[in-house]
Design a protein around this motif. Structure first.
Motif, short mmCIF file in Angstrom:
data_model
loop_
_atom_site.label_atom_id
_atom_site.label_comp_id
_atom_site.label_asym_id
_atom_site.label_seq_id
_atom_site.Cartn_x
_atom_site.Cartn_y
_atom_site.Cartn_z
N VAL A 1 0.82 -1.20 0.00
CA VAL A 1 0.00 0.00 0.00
C VAL A 1 0.86 1.26 0.00
O VAL A 1 0.59 2.23 -0.72
CB VAL A 1 -0.95 0.01 1.21
CG1 VAL A 1 -1.65 1.36 1.33
CG2 VAL A 1 -1.97 -1.11 1.09
N GLN A 2 1.92 1.25 0.79
CA GLN A 2 2.76 2.44 0.91
C GLN A 2 3.43 2.80 -0.42
O GLN A 2 3.68 3.97 -0.70
CB GLN A 2 3.81 2.25 2.00
CG GLN A 2 4.49 3.55 2.44
CD GLN A 2 3.48 4.56 3.01
OE1 GLN A 2 2.62 4.21 3.80
NE2 GLN A 2 3.60 5.82 2.59
N ASP A 3 3.73 1.79 -1.25
CA ASP A 3 4.31 2.07 -2.57
C ASP A 3 3.38 2.96 -3.39
O ASP A 3 3.82 3.92 -4.04
CB ASP A 3 4.57 0.76 -3.33
CG ASP A 3 5.69 -0.05 -2.72
OD1 ASP A 3 6.64 0.56 -2.19
OD2 ASP A 3 5.62 -1.29 -2.76
N PHE A 4 2.09 2.63 -3.34
CA PHE A 4 1.12 3.42 -4.10
C PHE A 4 0.92 4.80 -3.49
O PHE A 4 0.81 5.80 -4.20
CB PHE A 4 -0.21 2.68 -4.18
CG PHE A 4 -0.19 1.50 -5.11
CD1 PHE A 4 -0.46 1.68 -6.47
CD2 PHE A 4 0.09 0.24 -4.65
CE1 PHE A 4 -0.44 0.60 -7.34
CE2 PHE A 4 0.11 -0.85 -5.51
CZ PHE A 4 -0.15 -0.67 -6.87
N ILE A 5 0.86 4.86 -2.17
CA ILE A 5 0.70 6.15 -1.49
C ILE A 5 1.88 7.07 -1.80
O ILE A 5 1.71 8.25 -2.13
CB ILE A 5 0.55 5.95 0.03
CG1 ILE A 5 -0.78 5.26 0.34
CG2 ILE A 5 0.65 7.29 0.76
CD1 ILE A 5 -0.97 4.91 1.80
N ASP A 6 3.10 6.51 -1.71
CA ASP A 6 4.29 7.31 -2.00
C ASP A 6 4.28 7.81 -3.44
O ASP A 6 4.65 8.96 -3.73
CB ASP A 6 5.56 6.49 -1.75
CG ASP A 6 5.79 6.21 -0.27
OD1 ASP A 6 5.18 6.90 0.56
OD2 ASP A 6 6.58 5.29 0.04
N TYR B 1 -10.98 5.32 5.12
CA TYR B 1 -10.91 4.89 3.73
C TYR B 1 -10.58 3.41 3.57
O TYR B 1 -9.88 2.82 4.40
CB TYR B 1 -9.83 5.72 3.00
CG TYR B 1 -10.21 7.17 2.81
CD1 TYR B 1 -10.99 7.58 1.75
CD2 TYR B 1 -9.77 8.14 3.72
CE1 TYR B 1 -11.34 8.91 1.58
CE2 TYR B 1 -10.11 9.48 3.56
CZ TYR B 1 -10.90 9.85 2.48
OH TYR B 1 -11.24 11.16 2.33
N TYR B 2 -11.09 2.85 2.47
CA TYR B 2 -10.68 1.54 1.99
C TYR B 2 -9.71 1.74 0.83
O TYR B 2 -9.80 2.72 0.09
CB TYR B 2 -11.88 0.74 1.45
CG TYR B 2 -12.86 0.25 2.48
CD1 TYR B 2 -12.45 -0.58 3.52
CD2 TYR B 2 -14.21 0.60 2.38
CE1 TYR B 2 -13.36 -1.04 4.46
CE2 TYR B 2 -15.13 0.13 3.31
CZ TYR B 2 -14.70 -0.68 4.35
OH TYR B 2 -15.60 -1.14 5.27
N TYR B 3 -8.80 0.77 0.64
CA TYR B 3 -7.93 0.75 -0.53
C TYR B 3 -8.32 -0.45 -1.40
O TYR B 3 -8.47 -1.55 -0.90
CB TYR B 3 -6.46 0.63 -0.13
CG TYR B 3 -5.96 1.76 0.74
CD1 TYR B 3 -6.30 3.07 0.47
CD2 TYR B 3 -5.13 1.50 1.83
CE1 TYR B 3 -5.84 4.10 1.26
CE2 TYR B 3 -4.66 2.52 2.63
CZ TYR B 3 -5.02 3.83 2.35
OH TYR B 3 -4.56 4.85 3.13
N VAL C 1 -8.76 4.80 -3.68
CA VAL C 1 -8.96 5.16 -2.28
C VAL C 1 -10.41 5.60 -2.17
O VAL C 1 -10.80 6.60 -2.77
CB VAL C 1 -8.02 6.30 -1.86
CG1 VAL C 1 -8.20 6.63 -0.39
CG2 VAL C 1 -6.58 5.94 -2.17
N ILE C 2 -11.21 4.87 -1.41
CA ILE C 2 -12.65 5.13 -1.39
C ILE C 2 -13.15 5.26 0.04
O ILE C 2 -12.75 4.52 0.94
CB ILE C 2 -13.40 4.01 -2.15
CG1 ILE C 2 -14.86 4.38 -2.36
CG2 ILE C 2 -13.23 2.66 -1.49
CD1 ILE C 2 -15.57 3.51 -3.38
N ARG C 3 -13.99 6.21 0.24
CA ARG C 3 -14.55 6.50 1.56
C ARG C 3 -15.39 5.34 2.07
O ARG C 3 -16.18 4.75 1.33
CB ARG C 3 -15.42 7.76 1.43
CG ARG C 3 -16.26 8.12 2.62
CD ARG C 3 -17.09 9.35 2.26
NE ARG C 3 -17.92 9.77 3.37
CZ ARG C 3 -18.52 10.95 3.43
NH1 ARG C 3 -18.37 11.80 2.44
NH2 ARG C 3 -19.26 11.28 4.46
N LYS C 4 -15.21 5.00 3.33
CA LYS C 4 -16.02 3.93 3.93
C LYS C 4 -17.47 4.38 4.08
O LYS C 4 -17.73 5.53 4.45
CB LYS C 4 -15.46 3.56 5.31
CG LYS C 4 -14.08 2.90 5.28
CD LYS C 4 -13.61 2.56 6.68
CE LYS C 4 -12.24 1.90 6.65
NZ LYS C 4 -11.74 1.60 8.03
#
Length: 311
Positions: free
Chosen positions: A49-54, A199-201, A219-222
């Motif tokens: 997940v952090q790869d995509f966030i970065d 959020y969900y990923y 990235v979608i709101r719960k």
């Protein structure tokens, strides 16, 4: 800050949407351009997940693509619709044009140009800040370089420059904090420890524009998130699996309180031309409403094609 001052800030900053009712025209959504193969386990692709966030928060190529337009001749077609409170079209702006450079100066050849309805003020300026913002962010890019997106503006570029800079940050560096926006500054920082809980990923793999293998990071709101907890409902980013280059972005934002109400959806799509990433489509729909200002409703479709590198 007075109601009038607050209203002006949001007029210049968001160019957004005010009611829950959405205008179906153009339906901006990156996923429409992708054929999805399957949901993926990113760990099997040696990613996390952090790869995509970065990649989302540090990327500069997406913004650079708009600056690179200045090195090319290309064709553009722009349609902007303005709506009244009943979502009836009250104004339209249409442009079809070729961009080129002559003697180092930008040259625009209009192939078609028409305006109708409530488009301009008596002083010749646009009726809607929505239109002004799009003209600044996209059309103006070809005429002169834009400053690197950030949270402040220097020099004497005009009293609206800092607001435009904040808007650029929101579009080109989503997920980072945009300082100086009353009530919502912290709500743009969706990857912060405070907001990640909302959020969900979601991850999927697919094909973009019929030939480009991509990852889709959503990235979608719960659904359980309370109104007012977040501003960004969804942010979808499309990555080329071969280079991890960002090919497209969809943003769905909304917020409502006693001072402001907006709901905007925007989609930006890129493609490679001889190795250079360049924008091919921008679509938008939305309304906004702030005290002491006329409600704005608009939809926008901008397409670019026939890129040719100029000497």
């Amino acid at each position: 800050m007075t109601f009038k001052g607050l209203g002006a800030l949001f007029l210049l900053l968001i160019s957004s949407v005010a009611s829950a009712q959405q205008i179906p025209r153009y339906n901006p959504d990156t996923i429409k351009t992708i054929v999805l193969d399957s949901v993926i386990n990113i760990n099997s692709h040696k990613l996390n997940v952090q790869d995509f966030i970065d990649a989302v928060t540090t990327d500069t190529s997406f913004y650079k693509a708009f600056q690179s337009m200045r090195l090319y001749s290309y064709s553009a077609e722009n349609s902007i619709y303005i709506y009244d409170k009943k979502d009836r079209v009250s104004g339209k702006i249409y442009r079809k044009m070729n961009y080129s450079r002559a003697g180092g100066k930008p040259n625009i050849q209009y192939l078609a140009k028409s305006d109708s309805g409530q488009v301009y003020k008596k002083n010749g300026k646009y009726q809607l800040y929505t239109v002004e913002m799009f003209d600044y962010l996209f059309s103006n890019t070809y005429n002169k370089p834009l400053a690197v997106p950030g949270n402040s503006s220097k020099g004497n570029a005009g009293k609206n420059a800092s607001y435009k800079s904040k808007l650029k940050t929101l579009i080109f560096r989503p997920g980072t904090k945009v300082s100086g926006i009353p009530f919502i500054s912290g709500k743009t920082e969706i990857f912060s420890p405070e907001l990640k809980q909302f959020y969900y990923y979601q991850f999927a793999r697919g094909t973009y524009l019929d030939s480009i293998p991509v990852y889709r990071f959503k990235v979608i709101r719960k659904p359980s998130t309370a109104p007012g907890d977040v501003m960004i409902n969804e942010m979808t980013t499309i990555f080329d699996t071969r280079t991890f280059q960002i090919m497209g972005r969809f943003i769905d934002m909304s917020f409502s309180n006693m001072f402001v109400s907006f709901n905007v959806r925007m989609n930006i799509e890129m493609n490679n031309f001889n190795g250079e990433l360049l924008p091919v489509k921008v679509s938008y729909q939305g309304n906004w409403d702030v005290p002491l200002h006329k409600e704005e409703r608009a939809s926008v479709l901008i397409t670019h094609s026939n890129y040719q590198r100029e000497n």
